[in-house]
Motif scaffolding. Structure first.
Motif, PDB file in Angstrom:
ATOM      1  N   LYS A   1       0.838  -1.198   0.000  1.00 20.25           N
ATOM      2  CA  LYS A   1       0.000   0.000   0.000  1.00 20.25           C
ATOM      3  C   LYS A   1       0.874   1.250   0.000  1.00 20.25           C
ATOM      4  O   LYS A   1       1.846   1.331   0.744  1.00 20.25           O
ATOM      5  CB  LYS A   1      -0.878  -0.037   1.251  1.00 20.25           C
ATOM      6  N   MET A   2       0.536   2.211  -0.854  1.00 21.06           N
ATOM      7  CA  MET A   2       1.233   3.496  -0.854  1.00 21.06           C
ATOM      8  C   MET A   2       0.465   4.431   0.074  1.00 21.06           C
ATOM      9  O   MET A   2      -0.738   4.626  -0.108  1.00 21.06           O
ATOM     10  CB  MET A   2       1.294   4.098  -2.260  1.00 21.06           C
ATOM     11  N   ASN A   3       1.146   4.993   1.053  1.00 22.69           N
ATOM     12  CA  ASN A   3       0.470   5.909   1.967  1.00 22.69           C
ATOM     13  C   ASN A   3       0.616   7.355   1.470  1.00 22.69           C
ATOM     14  O   ASN A   3       1.286   7.623   0.478  1.00 22.69           O
ATOM     15  CB  ASN A   3       0.975   5.734   3.406  1.00 22.69           C
ATOM     16  N   LYS A   4      -0.012   8.275   2.184  1.00 19.29           N
ATOM     17  CA  LYS A   4      -0.028   9.665   1.745  1.00 19.29           C
ATOM     18  C   LYS A   4       1.370  10.274   1.694  1.00 19.29           C
ATOM     19  O   LYS A   4       1.695  10.990   0.742  1.00 19.29           O
ATOM     20  CB  LYS A   4      -0.926  10.510   2.666  1.00 19.29           C
ATOM     21  N   SER A   5       2.207   9.987   2.667  1.00 16.69           N
ATOM     22  CA  SER A   5       3.549  10.581   2.669  1.00 16.69           C
ATOM     23  C   SER A   5       4.369  10.087   1.476  1.00 16.69           C
ATOM     24  O   SER A   5       5.153  10.842   0.900  1.00 16.69           O
ATOM     25  CB  SER A   5       4.274  10.322   3.992  1.00 16.69           C
ATOM     26  N   GLN A   6       4.185   8.820   1.084  1.00 13.34           N
ATOM     27  CA  GLN A   6       4.873   8.301  -0.098  1.00 13.34           C
ATOM     28  C   GLN A   6       4.346   8.966  -1.364  1.00 13.34           C
ATOM     29  O   GLN A   6       5.104   9.277  -2.280  1.00 13.34           O
ATOM     30  CB  GLN A   6       4.712   6.788  -0.184  1.00 13.34           C
ATOM     31  N   LEU A   7       3.030   9.191  -1.412  1.00 11.82           N
ATOM     32  CA  LEU A   7       2.424   9.880  -2.546  1.00 11.82           C
ATOM     33  C   LEU A   7       2.951  11.312  -2.647  1.00 11.82           C
ATOM     34  O   LEU A   7       3.319  11.784  -3.730  1.00 11.82           O
ATOM     35  CB  LEU A   7       0.905   9.875  -2.411  1.00 11.82           C
ATOM     36  N   VAL A   8       3.034  12.003  -1.520  1.00  9.54           N
ATOM     37  CA  VAL A   8       3.560  13.369  -1.483  1.00  9.54           C
ATOM     38  C   VAL A   8       5.003  13.393  -1.979  1.00  9.54           C
ATOM     39  O   VAL A   8       5.392  14.262  -2.768  1.00  9.54           O
ATOM     40  CB  VAL A   8       3.449  13.968  -0.055  1.00  9.54           C
ATOM     41  N   GLU A   9       5.787  12.427  -1.552  1.00 11.00           N
ATOM     42  CA  GLU A   9       7.184  12.344  -1.977  1.00 11.00           C
ATOM     43  C   GLU A   9       7.288  12.168  -3.496  1.00 11.00           C
ATOM     44  O   GLU A   9       8.099  12.816  -4.155  1.00 11.00           O
ATOM     45  CB  GLU A   9       7.867  11.180  -1.254  1.00 11.00           C
ATOM     46  N   LYS A  10       6.464  11.289  -4.062  1.00 10.94           N
ATOM     47  CA  LYS A  10       6.465  11.069  -5.517  1.00 10.94           C
ATOM     48  C   LYS A  10       6.064  12.339  -6.268  1.00 10.94           C
ATOM     49  O   LYS A  10       6.669  12.690  -7.277  1.00 10.94           O
ATOM     50  CB  LYS A  10       5.499   9.942  -5.898  1.00 10.94           C
ATOM     51  N   VAL A  11       5.040  13.026  -5.770  1.00  7.58           N
ATOM     52  CA  VAL A  11       4.582  14.266  -6.407  1.00  7.58           C
ATOM     53  C   VAL A  11       5.694  15.305  -6.355  1.00  7.58           C
ATOM     54  O   VAL A  11       5.966  15.988  -7.354  1.00  7.58           O
ATOM     55  CB  VAL A  11       3.290  14.799  -5.745  1.00  7.58           C
ATOM     56  N   ALA A  12       6.364  15.419  -5.225  1.00  7.03           N
ATOM     57  CA  ALA A  12       7.465  16.382  -5.087  1.00  7.03           C
ATOM     58  C   ALA A  12       8.592  16.055  -6.062  1.00  7.03           C
ATOM     59  O   ALA A  12       9.125  16.949  -6.725  1.00  7.03           O
ATOM     60  CB  ALA A  12       7.984  16.392  -3.651  1.00  7.03           C
ATOM     61  N   GLU A  13       8.940  14.774  -6.174  1.00  9.47           N
ATOM     62  CA  GLU A  13      10.007  14.358  -7.094  1.00  9.47           C
ATOM     63  C   GLU A  13       9.661  14.672  -8.547  1.00  9.47           C
ATOM     64  O   GLU A  13      10.494  15.166  -9.302  1.00  9.47           O
ATOM     65  CB  GLU A  13      10.236  12.840  -6.988  1.00  9.47           C
ATOM     66  N   GLN A  14       8.432  14.375  -8.936  1.00  8.27           N
ATOM     67  CA  GLN A  14       8.055  14.489 -10.336  1.00  8.27           C
ATOM     68  C   GLN A  14       7.683  15.904 -10.775  1.00  8.27           C
ATOM     69  O   GLN A  14       7.679  16.198 -11.960  1.00  8.27           O
ATOM     70  CB  GLN A  14       6.925  13.513 -10.648  1.00  8.27           C
ATOM     71  N   THR A  15       7.380  16.782  -9.820  1.00  7.84           N
ATOM     72  CA  THR A  15       6.975  18.138 -10.184  1.00  7.84           C
ATOM     73  C   THR A  15       8.009  19.202  -9.857  1.00  7.84           C
ATOM     74  O   THR A  15       7.907  20.326 -10.330  1.00  7.84           O
ATOM     75  CB  THR A  15       5.670  18.526  -9.466  1.00  7.84           C
ATOM     76  N   GLY A  16       8.967  18.857  -9.010  1.00  8.16           N
ATOM     77  CA  GLY A  16       9.947  19.849  -8.597  1.00  8.16           C
ATOM     78  C   GLY A  16       9.452  20.723  -7.451  1.00  8.16           C
ATOM     79  O   GLY A  16      10.131  21.671  -7.052  1.00  8.16           O
ATOM     80  N   LEU A  17       8.272  20.415  -6.926  1.00  9.14           N
ATOM     81  CA  LEU A  17       7.759  21.151  -5.768  1.00  9.14           C
ATOM     82  C   LEU A  17       8.498  20.691  -4.516  1.00  9.14           C
ATOM     83  O   LEU A  17       9.056  19.593  -4.489  1.00  9.14           O
ATOM     84  CB  LEU A  17       6.260  20.869  -5.582  1.00  9.14           C
ATOM     85  N   THR A  18       8.465  21.532  -3.491  1.00  8.04           N
ATOM     86  CA  THR A  18       9.007  21.095  -2.211  1.00  8.04           C
ATOM     87  C   THR A  18       8.022  20.087  -1.621  1.00  8.04           C
ATOM     88  O   THR A  18       6.857  20.016  -2.044  1.00  8.04           O
ATOM     89  CB  THR A  18       9.168  22.270  -1.228  1.00  8.04           C
ATOM     90  N   LYS A  19       8.473  19.333  -0.630  1.00 11.17           N
ATOM     91  CA  LYS A  19       7.565  18.363  -0.001  1.00 11.17           C
ATOM     92  C   LYS A  19       6.382  19.071   0.653  1.00 11.17           C
ATOM     93  O   LYS A  19       5.261  18.567   0.628  1.00 11.17           O
ATOM     94  CB  LYS A  19       8.300  17.495   1.009  1.00 11.17           C
ATOM     95  N   LYS A  20       6.631  20.247   1.221  1.00 13.22           N
ATOM     96  CA  LYS A  20       5.550  21.000   1.861  1.00 13.22           C
ATOM     97  C   LYS A  20       4.515  21.436   0.819  1.00 13.22           C
ATOM     98  O   LYS A  20       3.313  21.307   1.045  1.00 13.22           O
ATOM     99  CB  LYS A  20       6.113  22.224   2.588  1.00 13.22           C
ATOM    100  N   GLN A  21       4.979  21.928  -0.336  1.00 10.75           N
ATOM    101  CA  GLN A  21       4.064  22.339  -1.404  1.00 10.75           C
ATOM    102  C   GLN A  21       3.303  21.134  -1.959  1.00 10.75           C
ATOM    103  O   GLN A  21       2.102  21.222  -2.218  1.00 10.75           O
ATOM    104  CB  GLN A  21       4.832  23.030  -2.529  1.00 10.75           C
ATOM    105  N   ALA A  22       4.005  20.028  -2.137  1.00 10.53           N
ATOM    106  CA  ALA A  22       3.363  18.818  -2.644  1.00 10.53           C
ATOM    107  C   ALA A  22       2.318  18.311  -1.658  1.00 10.53           C
ATOM    108  O   ALA A  22       1.239  17.872  -2.059  1.00 10.53           O
ATOM    109  CB  ALA A  22       4.401  17.744  -2.919  1.00 10.53           C
ATOM    110  N   ASP A  23       2.626  18.381  -0.362  1.00 12.01           N
ATOM    111  CA  ASP A  23       1.672  17.964   0.665  1.00 12.01           C
ATOM    112  C   ASP A  23       0.418  18.820   0.617  1.00 12.01           C
ATOM    113  O   ASP A  23      -0.700  18.310   0.707  1.00 12.01           O
ATOM    114  CB  ASP A  23       2.311  18.025   2.052  1.00 12.01           C
ATOM    115  N   GLU A  24       0.591  20.130   0.453  1.00 10.52           N
ATOM    116  CA  GLU A  24      -0.555  21.036   0.357  1.00 10.52           C
ATOM    117  C   GLU A  24      -1.387  20.718  -0.878  1.00 10.52           C
ATOM    118  O   GLU A  24      -2.618  20.701  -0.823  1.00 10.52           O
ATOM    119  CB  GLU A  24      -0.085  22.490   0.314  1.00 10.52           C
ATOM    120  N   ALA A  25      -0.728  20.435  -2.003  1.00 14.23           N
ATOM    121  CA  ALA A  25      -1.438  20.119  -3.244  1.00 14.23           C
ATOM    122  C   ALA A  25      -2.222  18.811  -3.114  1.00 14.23           C
ATOM    123  O   ALA A  25      -3.402  18.745  -3.485  1.00 14.23           O
ATOM    124  CB  ALA A  25      -0.452  20.033  -4.408  1.00 14.23           C
ATOM    125  N   VAL A  26      -1.585  17.784  -2.571  1.00 13.91           N
ATOM    126  CA  VAL A  26      -2.252  16.488  -2.410  1.00 13.91           C
ATOM    127  C   VAL A  26      -3.410  16.609  -1.420  1.00 13.91           C
ATOM    128  O   VAL A  26      -4.517  16.120  -1.680  1.00 13.91           O
ATOM    129  CB  VAL A  26      -1.242  15.400  -1.967  1.00 13.91           C
TER     130      VAL A  26
END
Length: 106
Positions: free
Chosen positions: A17-42
């Protein structure tokens, strides 16, 4: 062994299972956003989906599927561990219909 496995069908291995923090990390990696920005977006996206479902709207996620709210009818059930009949009230549930593109790629 599950009932399905005992009927000759191979039981599927449990998927990780992929949890939210792993999803946030993937979004941050693929978009160039910071983890905080990716967390807010997710978080915003998930909150928006939940609010739409609460409002009775269905939510289509291209390439993934559609989430919708379905009404469930009142019915009679049996209380677990006993033979006592109980009345289960009408309610709502969230349904998910997988997109055909995803279904074909699994």
């Amino acid at each position: 062994m599950t009932k399905k496995a005992s009927k000759g069908k191979a039981a599927a291995a449990p998927a990780e299972k992929m949890n939210k923090s792993q999803l946030v990390e993937k979004v941050a990696e693929q978009t160039g956003l910071t983890k905080k920005q990716a967390d807010e977006a997710v978080s915003t996206m998930l909150d928006t989906v939940v609010e739409a479902l609460r409002g009775g709207q269905s939510v289509g996620l291209p390439g993934l599927g559609t989430l919708s709210v379905k009404e469930t009818a009142a019915r009679t059930g049996v209380k677990p561990g006993t033979t006592e009949k109980i009345q289960i009230p009408a309610g709502k549930k969230v349904a998910f219909k997988v997109a055909t593109t995803l279904k074909g790629n699994l």
